[in-house]
Design an enzyme around this catalytic site. Structure first.
Site, PDB file in Angstrom:
ATOM      1  N   THR A  87       0.840  -1.192   0.000  1.00 53.42           N
ATOM      2  CA  THR A  87       0.000   0.000   0.000  1.00 53.42           C
ATOM      3  C   THR A  87       0.879   1.247   0.000  1.00 53.42           C
ATOM      4  O   THR A  87       2.087   1.175   0.232  1.00 53.42           O
ATOM      5  CB  THR A  87      -0.920   0.068   1.239  1.00 53.42           C
ATOM      6  OG1 THR A  87      -0.141   0.441   2.382  1.00 53.42           O
ATOM      7  CG2 THR A  87      -1.617  -1.247   1.498  1.00 53.42           C
ATOM      8  N   CYS A  88       0.226   2.395  -0.205  1.00 50.69           N
ATOM      9  CA  CYS A  88       0.880   3.700  -0.060  1.00 50.69           C
ATOM     10  C   CYS A  88       0.273   4.447   1.109  1.00 50.69           C
ATOM     11  O   CYS A  88       0.254   5.679   1.144  1.00 50.69           O
ATOM     12  CB  CYS A  88       0.723   4.519  -1.338  1.00 50.69           C
ATOM     13  SG  CYS A  88       1.616   3.868  -2.739  1.00 50.69           S
ATOM     14  N   SER A  89      -0.229   3.709   2.084  1.00 47.17           N
ATOM     15  CA  SER A  89      -0.891   4.312   3.234  1.00 47.17           C
ATOM     16  C   SER A  89       0.098   4.578   4.357  1.00 47.17           C
ATOM     17  O   SER A  89       1.118   3.901   4.476  1.00 47.17           O
ATOM     18  CB  SER A  89      -2.002   3.382   3.740  1.00 47.17           C
ATOM     19  OG  SER A  89      -2.555   3.867   4.950  1.00 47.17           O
TER      20      SER A  89
END
Length: 686
Positions: A443-445
């Site tokens: 993810t890019c969270s």
């Protein structure tokens, strides 16, 4: 008064000259620099009517709701989701960018309309207020110059009407803008951008550009040669950047990194136009390289989401030299399928198969996925850790509402819960594929709820398709070359910064079956050494007691070489030989004490036990004569009443002095048909 307004307009133009807030949208796809120049031209001269309509619909759903006391404009009903119709991908991207830029300056634009008395206008219904605000933003961005009418565009009456209305009051609007800047002591209108967005845009503008090399079209060496001919110099890392420089990424060998100031020049290179260099967020390159590293020879990959076509293409390029296939889930329409396949064809990708089903709709036993060994999960997430969240949201066709979260700089608890539940559901489904050997989750969270907690909950759920080989976390291939402060032992994490986009990476792999077959003798010897077999007789494994087919010849016992025998070995030999002898005779459980065959054998063996003087016979005297290997027993019993007694006893004594001889004779025991006949003959020589 008109002269005063003219002076304000002139002053406004001088101040904001060269500081236009609309970032010229660059389309990072395979269509080349021709289209990019067309997009830039659109921004400077206005947009076609259809783009204003779509941008107004997007803004209507994203705008910030005001409290009752602060409401300046009425936007009409927003209960229904707008229907968007984009001419092409370029129009879609420009529409979203225009809507988001309007959102950034919503407060300023509303104040300009009210202060200039341009609003309210009774000829413009509330349903068109969003269109009014969007077109006002574009008008001030063009420095209140008249919009160009494109020859081939389709005219929309509402757009034409509002455009003429705003341009008629351009002087009042410019004056209202100047008064707002004076009121807030703003050197530029960027002052009105929310702080969270301002910091994000500053970081994005400074972030190095990452291009991955399409090795189906060009090699790394050729790219470097081409760049050097154009005046670029290779450096070791981004800290050494000095304008026309570049570096090879420390994690991905096929990714080149450039200073952000070179964006325009790089996007106009033939290398980019010919799909040889492709601009994409580095987090996606990390994901595909992680999945490729886990792929066995000939195994296939399941990509659970369409995401960006560039991510799919990168995965295809990495696996081009193998027999692997890339299965992409969620291609719902034939139009989308045709669009994707055309893009892949231009990039030279041939091993991609598109599936109409969503990933969670696929059955783990689907015959099409028989050879799938790796699943790559790039779920929809908040994207707030990405270097350019806006670009990532647009390129991966994710939920437009994420733009509101990007504007706020955080995700609401309800939205975060919905995202994490969806991510967990997809990861749990991936665990059910029995033949899959590894899963990459990326993810890019920046939220643990979307990262570590999702992975931990999935592993603790116990839903693995193969219970005997559950999944376990393993370090990624990048852990050895990453900053320890950015990564943990099992999770690879990069925090968003001015030199890197944020990324979270987890690699799950099935445990390797390390069970090793151990012989019964070794198991029993180990158990006997730990005093675990006292009073217990173990059964010999079935594969060691199978009767050979056909008639067998009699074999005389072979003498063994002298070898010191440990107490553990002697103790272990007793139950092994006894268990084997009984199992061969009756094929029943040898631990039963009332076996008739066992009693008969004990009765016949007593004369041998009584007349024994050797150390081995002392051991045999503790139990029945069948407790020693069968070849040794046969030798003793036959020798008690025959002329071969001395020879057999000598060999038996030699066998008794070593555990190695006992082990060999145990594994090569004589069939019971011959043993019984020889025993009968020794007892009744007549």
């Amino acid at each position: 008064m008109p002269d005063s307004e003219s002076n304000l307009v002139s002053s406004h133009v001088d101040v904001i000259n060269g500081t236009s807030v609309l970032s010229e949208t660059k389309i990072s796809d395979e269509k080349g620099s021709v289209e990019k120049r067309a997009v830039t031209q659109f921004g400077k001269n206005g947009y076609p009517d259809s783009i204003y309509i779509n941008a107004a619909k997007i803004f209507q759903g994203l705008r910030t709701e005001k409290s009752t006391g602060r409401i300046l404009l009425r936007y009409g009903d927003t209960s229904e989701s707008p229907t968007l119709a984009f001419k092409d991908e370029h129009s879609r991207r420009v529409s979203y960018q225009l809507a988001f830029n309007t959102l950034k300056y919503q407060n300023l634009l509303e104040e300009m309309l009210v202060d200039s008395k341009v609003y309210p206008c009774y000829s413009i219904p509330d349903e068109l207020t969003s269109l009014l605000v969007v077109m006002l933003y574009d008008l001030q961005d063009r420095k209140f110059q008249k919009r160009k009418i494109f020859a081939e565009e389709e005219r929309v009456a509402e757009v034409q009407e509002i455009g003429h209305y705003l341009y008629r009051y351009k002087t009042k609007l410019a004056a209202a803008l100047a008064r707002c800047r004076i009121k807030y002591d703003a050197l530029s209108i960027e002052y009105f951008v929310p702080e969270t967005i301002s910091k994000q845009e500053q970081r994005t503008s400074a972030l190095p550009l990452c291009f991955w090399i399409n090795t189906l079209k060009i090699s790394l060496e050729d790219v470097i040669r081409d760049l050097e001919m154009k005046g670029f110099t290779k450096v070791e890392s981004v800290s050494d950047f000095d304008h026309y420089t570049y570096a090879v990424d420390q994690h991905c060998h096929d990714v080149l990194v450039f200073p952000s100031c070179l964006r325009e020049e790089l996007l106009n290179l033939d290398l980019f136009a010919d799909c040889q260099l492709l601009l994409q967020d580095k987090s996606r390159s990390l994901a595909v390289h992680s999945a490729h590293a886990l792929l066995s020879e000939g195994g296939d990959i399941i990509m659970a989401h369409i995401g960006s076509h560039l991510t799919i293409a990168h995965m295809s390029v990495l696996t081009n030299d193998s027999m692997s296939r890339i299965f992409v889930c969620g291609v719902k329409t034939s139009a989308k399928e045709e669009e994707l396949m055309n893009s892949f064809s231009r990039m030279g990708c041939t091993n991609i198969l598109l599936l109409h089903e969503d990933f969670t709709e696929l059955q783990p036993t689907d015959p099409r996925l028989e050879q799938a060994k790796v699943i790559l999960l790039l779920p929809q997430c908040s994207e707030l850790g990405a270097g350019n969240p806006m670009e990532l949201i647009l390129s991966e066709h994710t939920d437009a509402e994420l733009l509101r979260d990007l504007f706020q700089g955080f995700v609401s608890e309800d939205k975060l819960r919905i995202l994490s539940e969806r991510q967990l559901n997809e990861l749990l489904h991936a665990l059910r594929f029995k033949k899959v050997q590894a899963i990459v989750y990326c993810t890019c969270s920046v939220y643990p709820e979307e990262n570590e907690l999702v992975v931990i909950k999935a592993l603790e759920s116990g839903v693995e398709g193969d219970k005997k080989r559950p999944y376990r976390l393993i370090p990624s291939i990048f852990s050895t070359c990453s900053d320890s402060e950015s990564s943990t032992e099992m999770f690879f994490k990069v925090e968003p910064s001015e030199i890197s986009s944020g990324c979270f990476l987890a690699v799950l792999e099935r445990e390797v079956n390390t069970f090793k077959k151990v012989s019964a003798k070794d198991i029993l010897a180990s158990a006997a050494a730990q005093a675990l077999l006292d009073g217990i007789v173990e059964e010999k494994p079935k594969e060691e007691v199978k009767k050979p087919k056909g008639k067998q010849r009699k074999h005389k016992p072979k003498a063994a070489k002298p070898h010191r025998q440990t107490a553990a070995h002697v103790k272990a030999e007793v139950p092994v030989s006894k268990a084997a002898s009984k199992a061969e005779e009756q094929h029943v459980c040898p631990i039963c004490p009332k076996s008739p065959t066992s009693k008969t054998q004990e009765k016949h063996a007593r004369p041998t036990k009584a007349g024994s003087n050797t150390p081995q016979k002392t051991v045999q005297g503790r139990k029945a004569g069948s407790d020693t290997p069968q070849k040794t027993v046969q030798g003793k019993k036959a020798a008690s009443n025959t002329e071969q007694k001395n020879a057999h006893q000598t060999k038996a004594a030699s066998d008794a002095s070593t555990s190695k001889a006992a082990s060999n004779t145990q594994q090569k025991s004589v069939p019971q048909t011959d043993s019984r006949a020889e025993l009968k003959k020794s007892v009744n020589p007549d």
